[in-house]
Design a protein around this motif. Structure first.
Motif, PDB file in Angstrom:
ATOM      1  N   THR A 276      -9.347   1.399   1.200  1.00 27.08           N
ATOM      2  CA  THR A 276      -8.632   0.699   0.130  1.00 27.08           C
ATOM      3  C   THR A 276      -8.920  -0.798   0.118  1.00 27.08           C
ATOM      4  OG1 THR A 276      -6.503   0.474  -0.926  1.00 27.08           O
ATOM      5  CG2 THR A 276      -6.496   0.383   1.467  1.00 27.08           C
TER       6      THR A 276
ATOM      7  N   GLY B   3      -6.348   9.239   9.202  1.00 28.47           N
ATOM      8  CA  GLY B   3      -5.849   9.102   7.834  1.00 28.47           C
ATOM      9  C   GLY B   3      -5.144  10.371   7.395  1.00 28.47           C
TER      10      GLY B   3
ATOM     11  N   CYS C 259      -4.205  -1.951  -3.289  1.00 27.82           N
ATOM     12  CA  CYS C 259      -2.797  -1.737  -2.927  1.00 27.82           C
ATOM     13  C   CYS C 259      -1.864  -1.727  -4.121  1.00 27.82           C
ATOM     14  CB  CYS C 259      -2.331  -2.849  -1.986  1.00 27.82           C
ATOM     15  SG  CYS C 259      -3.204  -2.865  -0.440  1.00 27.82           S
TER      16      CYS C 259
ATOM     17  N   PHE D  28       0.828  -1.219   0.000  1.00 26.73           N
ATOM     18  CA  PHE D  28       0.000   0.000   0.000  1.00 26.73           C
ATOM     19  C   PHE D  28       0.862   1.270   0.000  1.00 26.73           C
ATOM     20  CE2 PHE D  28      -2.811   3.139   2.278  1.00 26.73           C
ATOM     21  CZ  PHE D  28      -3.677   3.332   1.218  1.00 26.73           C
TER      22      PHE D  28
ATOM     23  N   LEU E  76      -8.620   6.982   2.548  1.00 28.81           N
ATOM     24  CA  LEU E  76      -7.406   6.172   2.650  1.00 28.81           C
ATOM     25  C   LEU E  76      -7.701   4.797   3.259  1.00 28.81           C
ATOM     26  CD1 LEU E  76      -4.364   6.837   2.108  1.00 28.81           C
ATOM     27  CD2 LEU E  76      -4.169   7.299   4.540  1.00 28.81           C
ATOM     28  N   TYR E  77      -8.642   4.751   4.187  1.00 25.99           N
ATOM     29  CA  TYR E  77      -8.953   3.488   4.868  1.00 25.99           C
ATOM     30  C   TYR E  77      -9.977   2.639   4.120  1.00 25.99           C
ATOM     31  CZ  TYR E  77      -6.336   5.063   8.892  1.00 25.99           C
ATOM     32  OH  TYR E  77      -5.338   5.477   9.715  1.00 25.99           O
TER      33      TYR E  77
ATOM     34  N   THR F 121      -2.856  -0.024   7.168  1.00 29.90           N
ATOM     35  CA  THR F 121      -2.779   1.308   6.577  1.00 29.90           C
ATOM     36  C   THR F 121      -1.780   2.170   7.328  1.00 29.90           C
ATOM     37  OG1 THR F 121      -5.081   1.078   5.916  1.00 29.90           O
ATOM     38  CG2 THR F 121      -4.171   3.303   5.895  1.00 29.90           C
TER      39      THR F 121
END
Lengths: 401, 389
Positions: B199, B161, A53, A20, B196-197, A162
């Motif tokens: 994904t 994020g 990713c 990622f 962003l979270y 993340t």
């Protein structure tokens, strides 16, 4: 021009927390080369998380366990600015692509390993998946919440994957900046465990004692009667009545003006103390109108609020006109699957725009062009493919994505 | 050896978690961070987390509603490499410290903005507290809970994020500046932080099979991802894992004295009905174990497992901090105005230019004399525009 034009990152990672970070660095303009086993990345079977990713990378499929495969990998490292992976302890060394090996062929390389636990220490040899580090950091305890008698609960957003990946991005870029200033590369690492710890970074002990924090309620609605979700007669609305003026506006909008000066609720600390009493008065009021009606009423009263949106697993976000126009949702054509959409630019630059390169690659999609770039002739490449040192898709492609 | 960002001066005008934590990551990799606050202080100062997030920084105050304050701030910004702010779009323009004005004076300045929503988005003028962005971005709906409907995220996810995106954008712009000699306006938002979270859970690919989505989709009651959380003796909990990267010595089921059919790798592949039949057996077996004994036994046999701890527990609130956090130097002791405190350490580990905590959170305006005086202001002037007069 893009911020990281000319930067080459070689990504030996698989699964999530490895790949990622390089994807985000790619969005900043870097050329990210994914080195994938000739047997395919183990995450391909999962579809969505793999897509999430890998977008925009060039892909060379390579058997790193073979002598000639390692040779190709090190030629790639020679051309790289950053090497990035999430292999477990000792694997990179066995494969001959540890920091020392890479530094030998490229003295100023920035080399990043994203671990599960860390570089050294009692658990450094263990791998592990995201939820374990949510457990350590207290996320599962707090989201249950266990203190209210519920079982712990895990967040389904890959929180520490993340965080680990993004810490590695910040670390790689800081090391690259230092390298540009001084000519010196270096090794760095981050971990799922430390990524989780950042989520708990508001926790402190003072003289050994925990500092009190607001707590989630048993119904998982929020941390204060004025900072929580309320159910309306058609869905839920989040309010954030934080300032004194918001409190007055809230009471008036809800049709309970008598509460404004009620001694039990006269200050933020009084409202915290009598939280449940207050909630029992407010909850039935919210049930009398729709979320949108409450949104307008609260807007008019100056009370921060937002209806909780069901995006249908993100589809409504991906097809939102503002998100499209601002590049927050992007569409590209996947070579096997056709149209696909993902989130787009997460950072906007006035002078060096971001670059979402395109869809995730298929296995070995760019093997031939990368071999040519490294100086291998076509016949040599063909021999390498015949001997399964490398792979590129011909009529023998066996993966669904 | 100084940190990787040695020599980079950052002015931190941010309010809220994303800016404070994002800038902390820069400060502890060597940047010289000056937190710039209004005369009464950042309104969030009292919340406990900020004592951590504002450490390793210096503090000045300035009254930006006073023209002399704006002028002094312009001079300070002339000396800066980076400015970070988190107001709604265009607020800094109205204060006279917007990107256009400051960049015209100092073309090397990197100006980082992180409001709740991107400029030009229809939500940009909505109020922007973290939980409101959780609601509008759809994150609350995605999280499973003990009841149907949206679930409040105790972890302020949009901010958590954006706190990575702020330093990422800034350092990328610093690298670009090495080529161009110019700074630029770098913008992100809490909304982008929330994206962003997504994904792992959001991608629109109609032609892909949905195996993964069905296995971990939000469901009520919570589905498969909850199944490795087990209550053990004394009302404590563990999270066991099917993957440690190591070859097992004894299987988890052998340790737990369970029949082979519930071997966790196989267990996860069973149908929901089959799993449901085995679950009571598994749960009863775990209940027999004391937490720390089970963890030792699992690890001795190469199985990954962790205690479900409290946020303070892993720092050592109950006696012993998590041993690997200690090994990673992630349990730090710092003196600040509250006494001897235990806090999170520095999470990015650079070998040649190691990061470092530079001290506890500064008192409000503690660097006024040093920094404003260094720009040529007399104590009288300083008192006027810092609101001390």
């Amino acid at each position: 021009m893009h911020a990281l034009d000319g930067v080459v990152l070689v990504d030996f990672g698989q699964y999530l927390a490895g790949p990622f970070g390089p994807m985000i660095i790619g969005d900043l303009g870097a050329d990210v080369i994914k080195v994938e086993p000739v047997t395919g990345d183990g995450m391909r079977m999962a579809n969505g998380p793999f897509f999430g990713c890998q977008r925009g990378k060039r892909d060379i499929a390579l058997d790193l366990k073979s002598e000639r495969g390692r040779e190709i990998a090190l030629k790639l490292v020679e051309k790289a600015d950053i090497v990035h992976h999430n292999m477990t302890a000792g694997v990179a060394k066995r494969l001959g692509i540890a920091y020392e090996d890479c530094k030998r062929v490229n003295d100023d390389i920035v080399y990043c390993n994203t671990w599960a636990y860390g570089l050294e220490g009692p658990l450094a040899h263990f791998g592990g998946l995201d939820p374990l580090y949510q457990a350590v950091a207290g996320l599962e305890y707090e989201s249950g919440p266990v203190h209210a008698g519920n079982a712990p609960m895990y967040y389904r957003f890959g929180m520490t994957d993340t965080a680990n990946a993004m810490l590695s991005v910040v670390g790689c870029l800081a090391a690259l900046y230092h390298q540009r200033k001084t000519g010196e590369g270096q090794e760095l690492w981050t971990s799922l465990l430390d990524g989780g710890a950042m989520f708990a970074s508001d926790a402190t002990l003072v003289n050994g004692e925990p500092v009190p924090r607001p707590k989630l309620d048993v119904a998982q609605t929020g941390i204060d009667a004025c900072y929580r979700l309320y159910e309306t007669n058609d869905g839920w609305i989040q309010i954030a009545a934080i300032k004194p003026a918001h409190w007055e506006g809230l009471c008036n909008a809800l049709g309970v003006p008598e509460l404004v000066d009620d001694a039990r609720f006269a200050s933020a600390s009084a409202r915290a103390e009598h939280r449940r009493q207050l909630e029992l008065l407010l909850e039935p009021r919210f049930k009398t109108k729709t979320a949108i009606q409450w949104m307008h009423a609260l807007d008019d009263a100056g009370v921060p609020n937002e209806p909780a949106v069901d995006t249908k697993a993100g589809e409504l976000v991906m097809f939102d006109a503002d998100n499209e126009r601002l590049g927050l949702a992007v569409e590209y054509e996947h070579p096997l699957l056709g149209r696909m959409r993902q989130f787009g630019n997460v950072i906007d630059f006035s002078e060096t725009p971001g670059l979402v390169h395109g869809p995730p690659p298929i296995v070995g999609q760019n093997t031939q062009e990368i071999l040519a770039w490294l100086g291998y002739g076509q016949d040599e490449a063909r021999t390498l493919r015949d001997e399964r040192v490398v792979y590129w898709p011909e009529d023998d492609y066996s993966w669904p994505i | 050896m100084p940190g990787a960002l040695d020599g980079v001066r950052v002015l931190d005008l941010s309010w809220g978690i994303a800016g404070a934590l994002g800038v902390l990551l820069l400060a502890e990799q060597g940047a010289d961070v000056i937190k710039v606050e209004p005369p009464g202080g950042d309104p969030f100062r009292e919340y406990s987390g900020y004592a951590v997030w504002d450490r390793s920084k210096r503090s000045v105050t300035v009254d930006l509603k006073n023209p002399a304050g704006v002028e002094a701030f312009h001079k300070l910004a002339d000396s800066a490499d980076v400015l970070v702010e988190t107001f709604r779009p265009r607020v800094t323009d109205r204060l006279g410290i917007g990107y256009d004005v400051l960049h015209a004076r100092n073309e090397r300045l990197i100006y980082s903005s992180c409001p709740a929503y991107p400029e030009g988005h229809r939500l940009a003028n909505r109020p922007g507290y973290d939980a409101l962005v959780q609601a509008s971005s759809g994150q609350m709906w995605e999280q499973p809970g003990w009841r149907p409907g949206p679930i409040f995220l105790y972890m302020p996810m949009p901010s958590m994020g954006a706190m990575f995106l702020v330093p990422t954008g800034i350092i990328a712009a610093l690298i670009a500046r090495e080529e161009t000699g110019r700074g630029q306006h770098v913008r992100t938002s809490l909304f982008q932080g929330a994206l962003l979270y997504t994904t792992q859970i959001w991608s629109w690919v109609p032609k892909a099979t949905s195996f993964f989505y069905f296995s971990v989709a939000k469901s009520y009651p919570p589905g498969v991802h909850q199944e490795m959380l087990f209550e053990v003796a004394n009302n404590e909990w563990v999270h066991a894992s099917v993957m440690s990267g190591l070859a097992p010595v004894k299987s988890q089921d052998a340790i737990l004295d369970l029949p082979d059919a519930s071997d966790p790798e196989r267990y996860m592949m069973l149908s929901a009905e089959e799993r449901a039949a085995l679950t009571p057996l598994r749960r009863a077996a775990y209940k027999q174990w004391e937490r720390d004994k089970l963890i030792d036994e699992f690890r001795a046999n190469n199985h990954a497992i962790e205690a479900v701890d409290t946020m303070e527990g892993s720092l050592g609130a109950n006696g012993t901090p998590h041993p690997q956090l200690v090994a990673n130097q992630m349990v730090a002791t710092i003196e600040d105005e509250r006494g001897t405190t235990t806090q999170v350490g520095v999470p990015i580990h650079l070998a040649s230019t190691p990061g470092a905590i530079k001290g506890g959170r500064p008192a409000l305006g503690s660097d006024n004399d040093d920094i404003w005086g260094g720009l040529g202001y007399s104590p009288d002037d300083i008192a006027k525009f810092t609101g001390a007069a």
